[in-house]
Design an enzyme around this catalytic site. Sequence first.
Site, PDB file in Angstrom:
ATOM      1  N   ASN A  86       0.859  -1.179   0.000  1.00  0.00           N
ATOM      2  CA  ASN A  86       0.000   0.000   0.000  1.00  0.00           C
ATOM      3  C   ASN A  86       0.899   1.234   0.000  1.00  0.00           C
ATOM      4  O   ASN A  86       1.793   1.340   0.846  1.00  0.00           O
ATOM      5  CB  ASN A  86      -0.899   0.002   1.237  1.00  0.00           C
ATOM      6  N   GLY A  95      -3.845   3.521   0.915  1.00  0.00           N
ATOM      7  CA  GLY A  95      -4.183   2.955   2.222  1.00  0.00           C
ATOM      8  C   GLY A  95      -2.980   2.705   3.115  1.00  0.00           C
ATOM      9  O   GLY A  95      -3.059   1.934   4.073  1.00  0.00           O
ATOM     10  N   HIS A 112       6.762  -1.420   3.412  1.00  0.00           N
ATOM     11  CA  HIS A 112       6.478  -2.784   3.871  1.00  0.00           C
ATOM     12  C   HIS A 112       5.614  -3.507   2.870  1.00  0.00           C
ATOM     13  O   HIS A 112       4.853  -2.884   2.117  1.00  0.00           O
ATOM     14  CB  HIS A 112       5.820  -2.775   5.255  1.00  0.00           C
ATOM     15  N   HIS A 123       2.862  -6.745   2.563  1.00  0.00           N
ATOM     16  CA  HIS A 123       2.001  -7.714   3.239  1.00  0.00           C
ATOM     17  C   HIS A 123       2.134  -9.049   2.507  1.00  0.00           C
ATOM     18  O   HIS A 123       2.089  -9.097   1.279  1.00  0.00           O
ATOM     19  CB  HIS A 123       0.544  -7.259   3.186  1.00  0.00           C
TER      20      HIS A 123
HETATM   21  P1  5GP Z   1      -0.476  -0.452   5.831  1.00  0.00           P
HETATM   22  O1  5GP Z   1      -1.909  -0.157   6.145  1.00  0.00           O
HETATM   23  O2  5GP Z   1       0.402   0.743   6.105  1.00  0.00           O
HETATM   24  O3  5GP Z   1      -0.261  -1.038   4.474  1.00  0.00           O
HETATM   25  O4  5GP Z   1      -0.050  -1.617   6.799  1.00  0.00           O
HETATM   26  C1  5GP Z   1       0.340  -1.430   8.126  1.00  0.00           C
HETATM   27  C2  5GP Z   1       0.087  -2.740   8.804  1.00  0.00           C
HETATM   28  O5  5GP Z   1       0.787  -2.755  10.012  1.00  0.00           O
HETATM   29  C3  5GP Z   1      -1.389  -2.994   9.123  1.00  0.00           C
HETATM   30  O6  5GP Z   1      -1.809  -4.202   8.506  1.00  0.00           O
HETATM   31  C4  5GP Z   1      -1.425  -3.077  10.639  1.00  0.00           C
HETATM   32  O7  5GP Z   1      -2.320  -4.052  11.125  1.00  0.00           O
HETATM   33  C5  5GP Z   1       0.016  -3.412  10.973  1.00  0.00           C
HETATM   34  N1  5GP Z   1       0.463  -2.882  12.263  1.00  0.00           N
HETATM   35  C6  5GP Z   1       0.308  -1.617  12.714  1.00  0.00           C
HETATM   36  N2  5GP Z   1       0.864  -1.483  13.927  1.00  0.00           N
HETATM   37  C7  5GP Z   1       1.379  -2.710  14.239  1.00  0.00           C
HETATM   38  C8  5GP Z   1       2.088  -3.193  15.385  1.00  0.00           C
HETATM   39  O8  5GP Z   1       2.361  -2.481  16.356  1.00  0.00           O
HETATM   40  N3  5GP Z   1       2.462  -4.495  15.368  1.00  0.00           N
HETATM   41  C9  5GP Z   1       2.169  -5.320  14.305  1.00  0.00           C
HETATM   42  N4  5GP Z   1       2.581  -6.587  14.389  1.00  0.00           N
HETATM   43  N5  5GP Z   1       1.522  -4.887  13.204  1.00  0.00           N
HETATM   44  C10 5GP Z   1       1.121  -3.594  13.180  1.00  0.00           C
END
Ligand code: 5GP
Length: 113
Positions: free
Chosen positions: A86, A92, A99, A101
């Site tokens: 993302n 999003g 990162h 997923h």
């Molecule tokens: P994004 O929405 O930026 O693509 O993904 C961020 C991801 O990081 C989300 O899926 C969210 O659940 C995960 N995330 C956010 N904070 C933490 C955390 O403190 N620990 C872990 N393990 N995952 C996190």
Amino acid sequence: MKECLFCKIAAGEIPSTKIYEDEKVYAFLDIAPQAPFHAVIIPKQHIASADEINAGNSMAVACVFEAIAKIAKQENLEKGYRVVNNCGEDGGQTVQHLHFHLLARRNLAWPPG
Ligand code: 5GP
Ligand code: ZN
């Protein structure tokens, strides 16, 4: 980056469920899984988003994808998986550290069919 959540996770300053680590890459389980298997794979180097990838730092991305292939074997994801990035507000992205997923263990085919 001092105040970056994922830099802190990679440094062990914030706890996470680590599934893989090497010199360049850290991987851990997502705190809010969107599939039966949901890991987050990051370069240890702070890169804010996919939009910041350039000739000077793209080796970090290659290392992430090498790690993903290893993790898939380690976690027995032989049925397949999806890798998602993302980027930015409309993409999003909620954490401003590049990162990917890694989602697996259910049928993620899209469109379904
Ligand atoms: P994004 O929405 O930026 O693509 O993904 C961020 C991801 O990081 C989300 O899926 C969210 O659940 C995960 N995330 C956010 N904070 C933490 C955390 O403190 N620990 C872990 N393990 N995952 C996190
Ligand atoms: Zn960071």
